[in-house]
Design a protein around this motif. Sequence first.
Motif, short mmCIF file in Angstrom:
data_model
loop_
_atom_site.label_atom_id
_atom_site.label_comp_id
_atom_site.label_asym_id
_atom_site.label_seq_id
_atom_site.Cartn_x
_atom_site.Cartn_y
_atom_site.Cartn_z
N TYR A 54 0.84 -1.20 0.00
CA TYR A 54 0.00 0.00 0.00
C TYR A 54 0.87 1.25 0.00
N ARG A 55 1.90 1.28 0.86
CA ARG A 55 2.76 2.46 0.94
C ARG A 55 3.53 2.69 -0.36
N ALA A 56 4.07 1.62 -0.93
CA ALA A 56 4.95 1.76 -2.08
C ALA A 56 4.21 1.79 -3.41
N ARG A 57 3.07 1.07 -3.51
CA ARG A 57 2.42 0.94 -4.81
C ARG A 57 0.94 1.27 -4.77
N GLY A 58 0.40 1.60 -3.59
CA GLY A 58 -1.01 1.94 -3.50
C GLY A 58 -1.93 0.74 -3.53
N VAL A 59 -1.39 -0.48 -3.42
CA VAL A 59 -2.19 -1.70 -3.51
C VAL A 59 -3.11 -1.81 -2.30
N ARG A 60 -4.39 -2.08 -2.56
CA ARG A 60 -5.38 -2.18 -1.48
C ARG A 60 -5.75 -3.64 -1.29
N CYS A 61 -5.21 -4.22 -0.24
CA CYS A 61 -5.46 -5.63 0.04
C CYS A 61 -5.05 -5.93 1.47
N GLY A 62 -5.89 -6.67 2.20
CA GLY A 62 -5.53 -7.06 3.55
C GLY A 62 -4.59 -8.25 3.54
N ALA A 63 -4.06 -8.57 4.71
CA ALA A 63 -3.12 -9.69 4.82
C ALA A 63 -3.76 -11.00 4.37
N GLY A 64 -5.06 -11.14 4.56
CA GLY A 64 -5.75 -12.37 4.16
C GLY A 64 -5.78 -12.58 2.66
N GLY A 65 -5.60 -11.51 1.91
CA GLY A 65 -5.60 -11.62 0.45
C GLY A 65 -4.22 -11.74 -0.16
N ILE A 66 -3.21 -11.83 0.70
CA ILE A 66 -1.82 -11.95 0.25
C ILE A 66 -1.39 -13.41 0.31
N ILE A 67 -0.75 -13.88 -0.76
CA ILE A 67 -0.14 -15.21 -0.77
C ILE A 67 1.29 -15.07 -1.28
N THR A 68 2.21 -15.78 -0.65
CA THR A 68 3.61 -15.71 -1.07
C THR A 68 4.03 -17.04 -1.69
N ALA A 69 5.06 -16.97 -2.51
CA ALA A 69 5.65 -18.17 -3.13
C ALA A 69 7.07 -17.82 -3.52
N SER A 70 7.75 -18.76 -4.14
CA SER A 70 9.16 -18.54 -4.48
C SER A 70 9.35 -17.77 -5.77
N GLY A 71 8.28 -17.50 -6.51
CA GLY A 71 8.43 -16.74 -7.75
C GLY A 71 7.11 -16.56 -8.46
N THR A 72 7.14 -15.80 -9.55
CA THR A 72 5.93 -15.49 -10.31
C THR A 72 5.31 -16.75 -10.89
N GLN A 73 6.13 -17.68 -11.38
CA GLN A 73 5.57 -18.89 -11.97
C GLN A 73 4.78 -19.70 -10.95
N GLN A 74 5.28 -19.78 -9.73
CA GLN A 74 4.57 -20.53 -8.69
C GLN A 74 3.24 -19.85 -8.34
N LEU A 75 3.25 -18.50 -8.32
CA LEU A 75 2.02 -17.78 -8.03
C LEU A 75 0.99 -17.96 -9.14
N LEU A 76 1.45 -17.92 -10.39
CA LEU A 76 0.53 -18.15 -11.51
C LEU A 76 -0.04 -19.56 -11.48
N SER A 77 0.79 -20.51 -11.08
CA SER A 77 0.30 -21.88 -10.98
C SER A 77 -0.81 -21.99 -9.94
N LEU A 78 -0.63 -21.34 -8.78
CA LEU A 78 -1.68 -21.32 -7.77
C LEU A 78 -2.95 -20.68 -8.31
N LEU A 79 -2.80 -19.59 -9.03
CA LEU A 79 -3.96 -18.87 -9.57
C LEU A 79 -4.71 -19.75 -10.56
N CYS A 80 -3.97 -20.46 -11.42
CA CYS A 80 -4.62 -21.34 -12.39
C CYS A 80 -5.41 -22.44 -11.69
#
Length: 455
Positions: free
Chosen positions: A153-179
């Motif tokens: 939010y501070r750096a990019r203005g992104v509006r999302c709570g901690a519950g909507g954040i998911i971490t992974a080791s890279g973009t490919q892993q995040l896209l895989s989760l999304l798919c």
Amino acid sequence: MIFDFLHVEEKGGALWRQIYRQIAEAADSGKLAPQSKLPSIRELAAWLGVSRSPVENAYDRLGLDGYIESRSRSGCFVAPRRRAEHSGAAVRDVSGRGIKYDFSPGRIDARSADVAAWRRCLRSALNREAEIVSLGDPCGEPELREQLAAYAYRARGVRCGAGGIITASGTQQLLSLLCRALGRAGQAAIESPGFEQGERVLRDYGWHISIIDESQDTAGLLGEADIFVEIGSKRSESSVSQRARRRRALVAWARSRGSLIIEDDYNGELRYLTRPIPAMQPLAPEHVVYIGSFSHLLLPSVRIAYMALPERLAECCASAARSYDPTSSKVEQLALADYIREGCLEKHLRRCRKIYLRKSRLLAAAIERSFGSALKRRLLETSLSFAVSCRGAADEMKRAALGCGVGVGCDGGEILLSFAGIPDEEIEHAVSSLRRAWDGMLPAFPAAERGRRNE
């Protein structure tokens, strides 16, 4: 040291030869490091279930052939000479390309790395013994997700709570989760020059990919696409008003169709020429999946990326993540949470902006002096690179540069010259070497002779 790799067979020939061969091969291949202590004759004989005689004979022959050395009252050790010879050969094989100047992407300015602060945070995380003995949360450590939500939010203005954040080791892993969370494949559009790593994941999940030409009317070209992958790091510089118009059009398209925009904001906060433009996600949090990473702010070897999700997808993605083990280190996640909490990341960000602004100007000036107007290039600000147009001859130009000791990258038929990892004092010499490498490639540079006169 464990010597489980040693074994003997009754029908495998003389026992001492079997023991000799396996130890010699391990020393030659580097699996046994120099000065490694070998088991005593008695210990190895007991381990292999043989008498002491074949072990003693094998050790004697290994000593005669220079593989091991015996030290009085200490035992037998792997001789250093054999390992040193192997090591030298390995170094020659790996570095045989002879790169003297490296413009390859994926590196950072070594002198900018905030190693001391990062080491302190890692040490603090390692001291949390009660926490690091467990596997961790597949969605990401809760305290890191809280820090990422506040930082984004501070750096990019992104509006999302901690519950909507998911971490992974890279973009490919995040896209895989999304798919997996979306559950069905459809039509995905990606703007030219494309996104090879992301395309691979989407295709693996059955998505049909279309690459559309870069245009101010991108939204008008999307048609029936279900998702659009926005890759800000691959877009050329444009005015604030142009970006605003484009974003409004993309958001309107997503809302009208109920589609998703995947905003890969690769180092978006690292912009240094002008004030960073906020992310697209705040314009339509319900339709934008925001992906952020730290590859140029921390160390490229620290593999942590994060995804800010619309509410309607957050629980589905979390459920998909819980079906798998975490992909990034719990220790590094805890360390990153401390690093952000203590203000180290934002302090480091301010320092990096100054460093990469200076380096981009140094490289631009060096290119102008060596090539004049011959080299058509565009700045990819957050990728810390210049993309060089070369009329489809990228592979040939890369080989020519390598022949003059210069490493470069390729992407979508363009040459990438990253100024992140190369020291300031080497930039001028590196560009001069590129000029020598590409001097005769007139099909790629039709105005090369004019460029030379402008030096």
